[in-house]
Design an enzyme around this catalytic site. Structure first.
Site, short mmCIF file in Angstrom:
data_model
loop_
_atom_site.label_atom_id
_atom_site.label_comp_id
_atom_site.label_asym_id
_atom_site.label_seq_id
_atom_site.Cartn_x
_atom_site.Cartn_y
_atom_site.Cartn_z
CG ASP A 310 -12.56 1.22 2.24
OD1 ASP A 310 -11.91 2.09 1.62
OD2 ASP A 310 -12.34 0.94 3.43
CD GLU A 507 -9.80 6.31 5.85
OE1 GLU A 507 -9.49 5.40 6.62
OE2 GLU A 507 -10.87 6.31 5.22
C1 GLC Z 1 -10.46 2.54 5.68
C2 GLC Z 1 -9.73 2.85 4.40
C3 GLC Z 1 -9.04 1.65 3.80
C4 GLC Z 1 -8.62 0.70 4.90
C5 GLC Z 1 -9.88 0.16 5.55
C6 GLC Z 1 -9.57 -0.76 6.74
O1 GLC Z 1 -11.65 3.29 5.75
O2 GLC Z 1 -10.47 3.49 3.36
O3 GLC Z 1 -7.93 2.15 3.06
O4 GLC Z 1 -7.86 -0.37 4.36
O5 GLC Z 1 -10.75 1.19 6.00
O6 GLC Z 1 -8.98 -0.03 7.77
#
Ligand code: GLC
Length: 612
Positions: A310, A507
């Site tokens: 992530d 988030e």
């Molecule tokens: C974010 C999320 C993830 C996403 C990634 C790229 O923080 O946790 O779900 O795919 O970053 O944007």
């Protein structure tokens, strides 16, 4: 007549798209295992320098590139556009396509000409791009229980993503959210792993099709592995330190029972990537867990694709970045979403290999997994353009796609209350008074991950139909539709429709200690009730909300989640053109105490949904 013509063209395009994909159905059995590409992978690996191998394991955010030439000079394996990482030229279809093509052309100039995988969060359509069809978020799709529809939505999403050239989306989220105070509840299909299993697999099928080498296939990413929706309240990270990215305090048997079920079906559909979660499991960061990433996912479940971290998740493992890299890569991470500090990452990982702290065998395994996917997707086929197919633009945001989204909205709605058969509403009503903060607000209606990471309240998102506009388009010419944000002015109307709930968030910014309707909603409700008319309440939200008096005093209540751009799907059900079929995908609590302790009878149990 014009409308009839549009619908028939739309219908024809849907059939054409269905035929295209249907021809693939038989191919499902023929899907090649990723490891079947190992002979070609091995041959390429033998030609690669250590620097080139590490380059393939590196994924910067395109907006953070110190110099665009790093793409070819560092032989980068991938780029992403995070939630707000847009083309400098703006969010148009053309700007996104030019952005992708510009970087892919660079990648093809690298010494070995290995194309990049370009990743975005296409969670509910190609939701970064203006004019894209924005579908209901997963919580709404969960209420449809319709795997075939979820597959079709994913196919359309794949096509609209491919129209920009991009070939990778960080979806589906196969979380099983257990505490609806979590800001990512709406990214989950359900709090029941049995529902998540079927819909997650359908999403992978739709995105990747049965043949990853198809020019319309988009690489899927099952996330966030594992138990992202199982953290303990109060262990989350800033700013609210509630749930997001927190600690999962479960024994392995419980973790497997509740949070693992979405992965085997996704793997069976050939999902090419998996994203480990920011969360910790009993204090150990998932991105540092060999038990989870290697022993369970790769060895026990046989995952042959690659793990993508992530966003800067590796940084959270240890304050010593080099140590954090060693821990994560040795635990099984294959590609690092390192956004800004990608040069540091490359330098540190090379040192770690030279110092023997990360064995070359681990590097070769990671790069083998990445190259398997690239070979499977036809990226290494020198006879095939890796640039965008701009002929797909004609289908981008098409009426045919919008009709599917409208169907998804209809089937996602859940009828929670219908006193005195207030629903369906007559299209011949003399006057309908509409109110509430979410009645005429496309940004709120779409939710987070729409044009911007957090979404954006107001009209400033992609084109679409608000619920107010949908109501106006549904009623007879004689019917008057009036509107007030605060619900006043309803006196004398035949009935009122009040659209309340949440605005957009994503988030950790969506973590919430209180899920009661806010003061504005309650005031608007009181204002409308004062008019002494029947009131139908529509809840736009990323999760069940505590409705309190509204549930007692409203005549009708409909849960609409985040329906996206096609508001007509809501009016289709409000006016009875289509009957409500949705069933709750989450238990709906009575009080915040029940959200926390899950004790006693729910307001509405998962599976609830009235009919008329
Ligand atoms: C974010 C999320 C993830 C996403 C990634 C790229 O923080 O946790 O779900 O795919 O970053 O944007």
């Amino acid at each position: 007549m014009k409308n009839m013509c549009a619908v028939s063209v739309a219908g024809l395009m849907l059939v054409a798209m269905g035929l295209f994909w249907a021809s693939d159905v038989g191919a499902a059995e023929k899907r090649m295992k990723l490891s079947s590409f190992d002979p070609q992978v091995k041959a390429l690996l033998a030609k690669m320098t250590l620097e080139e191998k590490i380059g393939q394991m590196t994924q910067p955010d395109q907006e953070s590139l110190a110099d665009a030439s790093d793409v070819e000079n560092l032989s980068l394996g991938s780029l992403l556009s995070g939630g707000n990482s847009d083309p400098k030229a703006g969010n148009s279809l053309e700007a996104w396509t030019n952005l992708y093509d510009s970087y892919q052309k660079r990648a093809m100039k690298s010494r070995l000409g290995i194309p990049i995988l370009y990743g975005v969060d296409g969670l509910h359509g190609h939701n970064n791009v203006l004019g894209a069809v924005i579908f209901p978020h997963n919580i709404g799709l969960g209420c449809t229980r319709n795997a075939a529809l979820v597959e079709k939505i994913s196919r359309i999403t794949a096509l609209e993503i491919r129209a920009t050239g991009i070939q990778w989306t960080f979806a589906p989220c196969v979380a099983v959210p257990q505490d609806i105070r979590w800001g990512r509840t709406y990214e989950g299909f359900s709090d029941d792993p049995e529902i998540v299993k079927g819909l997650g697999a359908a999403a992978v099928r739709g995105l990747q099709g049965s043949d990853l080498s198809s020019p319309l296939a988009v690489l899927a990413c099952a996330k966030h592995f594992v138990a992202d929706g199982g953290t303990t309240y109060g262990t989350g990270t800033s700013p609210k330190k509630l749930l997001d990215q927190g600690d999962v305090k479960l024994d392995e048997a419980t973790l497997r029972r509740i949070h693992l079920p979405g992965y085997p079906p996704a793997l069976a559909e050939g999902v090419g990537t998996v994203m480990p979660s920011y969360t910790s499991w009993n204090g150990v960061k998932t991105s540092a867990s060999k038990r989870l990433m290697t022993e369970i996912l790769k060895n026990e479940l046989g995952f042959e694709g690659f793990l993508i971290s992530d966003y800067n998740a590796i940084d959270q493992i240890d304050k010593n970045y080099k140590k954090a890299i060693a821990i994560s890569i040795n635990a099984g991470m294959d590609m690092a979403m390192v956004t800004k500090q990608y040069r540091d990452f490359i330098k540190n990982l090379k040192e770690l290999v030279d110092e023997g702290q990360v064995p070359m065998s681990r590097i070769d395994d990671a790069v083998t997994r990445i190259l398997r996917v690239k070979f499977a997707m036809g990226l290494m086929d020198k006879n095939r353009s890796q640039l965008a197919d701009r002929s797909l633009w004609s289908q981008f945001g098409s009426e045919a796609h919008r009709q599917v989204a409208r169907q998804a909205v209809r089937e996602s709605l859940v009828l929670l209350k219908n006193e005195k058969k207030v629903l369906p509403i007559s299209k011949q009503a003399a006057r309908i008074h509409v109110g509430g903060k979410n009645a005429s607000n496309l940004g709120n209606q779409c939710g987070g991950w729409t044009i911007e990471w957090q979404g954006k309240s107001g009209e400033v998102t992609t084109g679409g139909t608000t619920i107010l506009k949908a109501i106006e388009a549904s009623v007879s010419p004689k019917t008057k539709v009036t509107y007030s944000l605060d619900g006043t002015g309803a006196e004398g109307a035949s009935l009122g429709v009040l659209v309340v709930g949440e605005g957009p968030y994503a988030e950790m910014f969506g973590d919430a200690a209180d899920l009661a309707l806010d003061a504005k909603d309650m005031e608007a409700f009181r204002n409308m009730k004062k008019a002494g008319i029947p009131v139908v309440v529509v809840v736009i939200s990323g999760r069940p909300m505590i409705l309190g008096d509204v549930l007692e005093q409203a005549d009708g209540v409909v849960a609409a989640w985040y329906p996206g751009t096609e508001g007509r799907g809501v009016s289709d059900v409000l006016f009875g053109d289509y009957k409500p079929t949705g069933k709750l995908s989450f238990n709906w609590p009575k009080t915040m105490e029940q959200v926390a302790d899950k004790k006693g009878e729910y307001q509405f149990a998962r599976g609830f949904g009235l009919r008329y």
